[in-house]
Design a protein around this motif. Structure first.
Motif, PDB file in Angstrom:
ATOM      1  N   ILE A 229       0.871  -1.173   0.000  1.00  0.00           N
ATOM      2  CA  ILE A 229       0.000   0.000   0.000  1.00  0.00           C
ATOM      3  C   ILE A 229       0.909   1.223   0.000  1.00  0.00           C
ATOM      4  N   GLY A 230       0.770   2.051  -1.003  1.00  0.00           N
ATOM      5  CA  GLY A 230       1.711   3.147  -1.177  1.00  0.00           C
ATOM      6  C   GLY A 230       2.877   2.639  -1.988  1.00  0.00           C
ATOM      7  N   HIS A 231       4.011   2.388  -1.357  1.00  0.00           N
ATOM      8  CA  HIS A 231       5.179   1.791  -1.979  1.00  0.00           C
ATOM      9  C   HIS A 231       5.647   2.585  -3.195  1.00  0.00           C
ATOM     10  N   GLY A 232       5.623   3.906  -3.078  1.00  0.00           N
ATOM     11  CA  GLY A 232       6.056   4.732  -4.189  1.00  0.00           C
ATOM     12  C   GLY A 232       5.085   5.859  -4.430  1.00  0.00           C
ATOM     13  N   ALA A 233       4.950   6.264  -5.657  1.00  0.00           N
ATOM     14  CA  ALA A 233       4.041   7.371  -5.965  1.00  0.00           C
ATOM     15  C   ALA A 233       3.543   7.231  -7.383  1.00  0.00           C
ATOM     16  N   ASN A 234       2.432   7.834  -7.658  1.00  0.00           N
ATOM     17  CA  ASN A 234       1.945   7.970  -9.024  1.00  0.00           C
ATOM     18  C   ASN A 234       1.261   9.319  -9.122  1.00  0.00           C
ATOM     19  N   ARG A 235       0.686   9.609 -10.239  1.00  0.00           N
ATOM     20  CA  ARG A 235       0.121  10.944 -10.447  1.00  0.00           C
ATOM     21  C   ARG A 235      -1.055  11.248  -9.531  1.00  0.00           C
ATOM     22  N   GLU A 236      -1.592  10.232  -8.854  1.00  0.00           N
ATOM     23  CA  GLU A 236      -2.777  10.441  -8.040  1.00  0.00           C
ATOM     24  C   GLU A 236      -2.451  10.815  -6.600  1.00  0.00           C
ATOM     25  N   VAL A 237      -1.171  10.809  -6.228  1.00  0.00           N
ATOM     26  CA  VAL A 237      -0.821  11.105  -4.845  1.00  0.00           C
ATOM     27  C   VAL A 237       0.081  12.325  -4.775  1.00  0.00           C
ATOM     28  N   ALA A 238       0.099  12.938  -3.591  1.00  0.00           N
ATOM     29  CA  ALA A 238       0.929  14.117  -3.352  1.00  0.00           C
ATOM     30  C   ALA A 238       2.329  13.684  -2.924  1.00  0.00           C
ATOM     31  N   PRO A 239       3.316  14.581  -3.035  1.00  0.00           N
ATOM     32  CA  PRO A 239       4.656  14.253  -2.538  1.00  0.00           C
ATOM     33  C   PRO A 239       4.628  14.085  -1.018  1.00  0.00           C
ATOM     34  N   HIS A 240       5.610  13.374  -0.505  1.00  0.00           N
ATOM     35  CA  HIS A 240       5.748  13.260   0.944  1.00  0.00           C
ATOM     36  C   HIS A 240       5.916  14.646   1.569  1.00  0.00           C
ATOM     37  N   VAL A 241       5.420  14.793   2.798  1.00  0.00           N
ATOM     38  CA  VAL A 241       5.578  16.034   3.553  1.00  0.00           C
ATOM     39  C   VAL A 241       6.991  16.050   4.139  1.00  0.00           C
ATOM     40  N   SER A 242       7.715  17.137   3.926  1.00  0.00           N
ATOM     41  CA  SER A 242       9.114  17.226   4.358  1.00  0.00           C
ATOM     42  C   SER A 242       9.240  17.850   5.744  1.00  0.00           C
ATOM     43  N   PHE A 243      10.467  17.810   6.266  1.00  0.00           N
ATOM     44  CA  PHE A 243      10.744  18.469   7.540  1.00  0.00           C
ATOM     45  C   PHE A 243      10.406  19.952   7.457  1.00  0.00           C
ATOM     46  N   ALA A 244      10.827  20.614   6.400  1.00  0.00           N
ATOM     47  CA  ALA A 244      10.539  22.047   6.255  1.00  0.00           C
ATOM     48  C   ALA A 244       9.048  22.300   6.124  1.00  0.00           C
ATOM     49  N   ASP A 245       8.346  21.439   5.371  1.00  0.00           N
ATOM     50  CA  ASP A 245       6.891  21.569   5.271  1.00  0.00           C
ATOM     51  C   ASP A 245       6.240  21.532   6.646  1.00  0.00           C
TER      52      ASP A 245
END
Length: 460
Positions: A229-245
Motif C-alpha cells: 500500500i503506497g510503496h512509491g508514488a503515481n500521479r494520483e498522490v501528493a509528494p511526501h511532507v518534508s521536515f521544512a513543510d
C-alpha cells in the motif's frame, strides 16, 4: 491460483455527513500512551471512551487532551476487568485499539488456546490480557498495532498465532505494514497493523495519499508483500511532507533552550503547518536538549543529509572504527529540510542514536518538532519531565496515520453498529474476510488502488 484477497474501492462524489446524523462509534484505547491513536480516531469522528496505560505521565497527557474520555493507570497484565468496567461505565465499546509492546511476545510458547498459552511468561501476558479484554468487551472492530519486526518472530509463526488467537474469539483479522509518510505524516515510520472485526465484514486499510517513487529504488524492502500500500508514488498522490513543510514556521532556538508561549516565526507556509496550528496561537514545549560534546560537534560541522562518515576521523570514539561504512547510516546524521524525518524514537535528543540533528540549527530536534513530525497538533500538550515527554512522543502511533485507518473502517463500523450506511471520506483497500492462516504471510496488495477491480496473487 490463490483465492482472490484484494479488491479496491474508490470513493467518488463523497456525500458529507450531516452533523446531526453523525454517528460516533465508541472507542477504548489499550496501551494508550499519550493518545496518538485516540486523537486520530477522535479526528475521524469516533468517540473516545477511555484510555489505559501503565505510565502515569502518559495518562495525564491523555486526559488533558481527551476531555471526553477517562484515563486509567493500569497494568494490563493484571487479570480481571471489574475495575475497568467501573471506570468506563456501562457503555458498549464498538472499537478497541492499541497494541502491546513488542517485548510482549514470546516465541517459546503459543498465544492461542489451541496451541497452548504460556501464561507464566510475563511477555505473553501483555497480549493475552489484551485478547481477554477484547473477548470481555466484544467490540465490533479492533485495530492492533505493533512493530513490523513482529513478523520475524519465530519465522512468522507469532503473526499466525495472533491471527489464530483472534479467530478463536470470533474475530477475522488481516495484517498490513503501512509507511506513515504515505499518509501525510512527515516521517519515514513503518508500523504493522492488524485490522479485524467479528461481524463478517471485509477488513479495510486506507489507500495512500502521498508517495515518493524514488524512496525504495534499489532497496530490498523487508516484508515487501505486506508493504505494497503506497510503496512509491503515481500521479494520483501528493509528494511526501518534508521536515521544512512541517516545521519551518517554528522559531529558532539554541541547544538547551525552551520556549513556551512564543510567537510563530511566520504565518503558515504549508497546509501541514496550518493543520498543526489549528486552535493554537503560540508555540508551546519547544525545548531542545543539552548535548554531549560529540553530538555538539556533529550538530556544528555536518551539512544536511551528512552523517558520522563525514566527520573528522580523529573526532570519533574508537567504537566507530568497528562500524562498516554502509552500516548505521542514520547515526550522527543531520536531517534534510526537503525530506521527511526518519523514525522518531524515545531518544530523539541524542544524535548518537539516530538521525535527529536539526537540518539547519546546531542542536537535535525539539520536543515540539518531534511532536509535529509525529503529527500531534500544537495544542496537544504533554505532561511530565522532558524524558517522559520524549517517551510519550516516540512511542506514539502518529495521529494522522491513525486517522487514516479510522476513516477507512468508519463506514463499516457505522454499518455494523448503527445499521446505517454512510459514504467513505477516503479511498480504501479491502481484504476479504475469507482470509485464512496460510494466506497471512502471502498477502499482497496492489501497487496502486484501482477502481472496482479485484487483484489476484498472480497479478502482483
Amino acid at each position: 491460483m490463490f483465492r482472490r484477497i484484494w479488491s479496491s474501492l474508490m470513493a467518488r462524489n463523497v456525500k458529507k455527513i450531516d452533523k446531526k446524523q453523525h454517528f460516533k462509534p465508541k472507542v477504548l484505547d489499550l496501551f494508550s500512551g499519550a493518545g496518538g491513536i485516540s486523537w486520530g480516531f477522535h479526528s475521524a469522528g469516533f468517540k473516545i471512551i477511555g484510555g489505559l496505560d501503565y505510565f502515569g505521565a502518559s495518562i495525564e497527557s491523555f486526559e488533558k487532551n481527551m476531555p471526553e474520555a477517562v484515563g486509567m493507570v493500569r497494568d494490563l497484565r493484571k487479570p480481571g476487568f471489574d475495575d475497568v468496567r467501573d471506570v468506563i461505565g456501562t457503555e458498549d465499546i464498538d472499537v478497541i485499539v492499541g497494541g502491546p509492546s513488542c517485548q510482549g511476545f514470546s516465541t517459546s510458547g503459543g498465544l492461542s488456546r489451541t496451541s497452548g498459552r504460556d501464561e507464566s511468561d510475563p511477555r505473553n501476558r501483555l497480549f493475552i490480557n489484551y485478547l481477554d479484554m477484547v473477548d470481555e468487551f466484544r467490540p465490533s472492530w479492533i485495530v492492533f498495532e505493533n512493530v513490523p519486526g513482529l513478523l520475524l518472530y519465530n519465522q512468522g509463526r507469532v503473526a499466525i498465532d495472533i491471527v489464530r488467537a483472534f479467530k478463536e474469539i470470533g474475530y477475522s483479522v488481516a495484517p498490513m505494514i503501512l509507511l506513515a509518510a504515505d499518509f501525510g505524516v512527515p516521517q519515514l515510520r513503518r508500523r504493522l497493523f492488524f485490522v479485524g472485526n467479528r461481524t463478517g465484514a471485509d477488513n479495510c486499510f486506507p489507500a495512500a495519499t502521498h508517495g515518493n517513487p524514488e524512496l525504495w529504488k534499489n532497496y530490498s524492502l523487508p516484508f515487501a508483500h505486506l508493504s505494497r500500500i503506497g510503496h512509491g508514488a503515481n500521479r494520483e498522490v501528493a509528494p511526501h511532507v518534508s521536515f521544512a513543510d512541517a516545521c519551518s514556521d517554528l522559531p529558532p532556538i539554541e541547544e538547551g533552550e525552551e520556549l513556551n508561549g512564543a510567537q510563530y516565526l511566520c504565518d503558515p507556509t504549508t497546509p501541514y503547518q496550518a493543520l498543526m496550528r489549528t486552535h493554537s496561537q503560540t508555540v508551546e514545549q519547544h525545548a531542545a536538549a543539552d548535548l554531549p560534546s560529540l553530538d555538539r560537534l556533529a550538530a556544528t560541522v555536518l551539512l544536511e543529509g551528512q552523517n558520522w562518515r563525514n566527520m573528522p576521523a580523529n573526532s570519533l570514539p574508537a567504537r566507530f572504527s568497528r562500524i562498516r561504512p554502509y552500516d548505521a547510516t542514520t547515526l550522527l546524521k543531520r536531517l534534510s529540510s526537503g525530506l521527511p524525518s526518519y523514525t522518531i524514537t524515545t531518544k530523539f535528543n541524542e544524535a548518537t542514536t539516530g538521525a535527529f540533528i536539526h537540518p539547519t540549527q546546531a542542536r537535535t530536534i525539539s520536543l515540539r518538532e518531534a511532536a509535529r513530525l509525529q503529527s500531534f497538533p500544537d495544542h496537544f500538550l504533554f505532561s511530565g519531565t522532558a524524558s517522559q515527554i520524549r517517551q510519550q512522543i516516540g512511542n506514539a502511533v502518529p495521529p494522522i496515520l491513525a486517522q487514516a485507518i479510522a476513516e477507512a473502517i468508519y463506514p463499516s463500523v457505522v454499518r455494523d453498529v448503527f445499521k446505517e450506511n454512510v459514504e467513505s471520506t477516503r479511498d480504501s483497500v479491502v481484504v476479504e474476510n475469507s482470509l485464512t492462516e496460510s494466506d497471512i504471510l502471502k498477502l499482497k496488495a496492489p501497487r496502486r488502488v484501482r477502481e472496482q477491480e479485484e487483484i489476484t496473487y498472480d497479478q502482483v
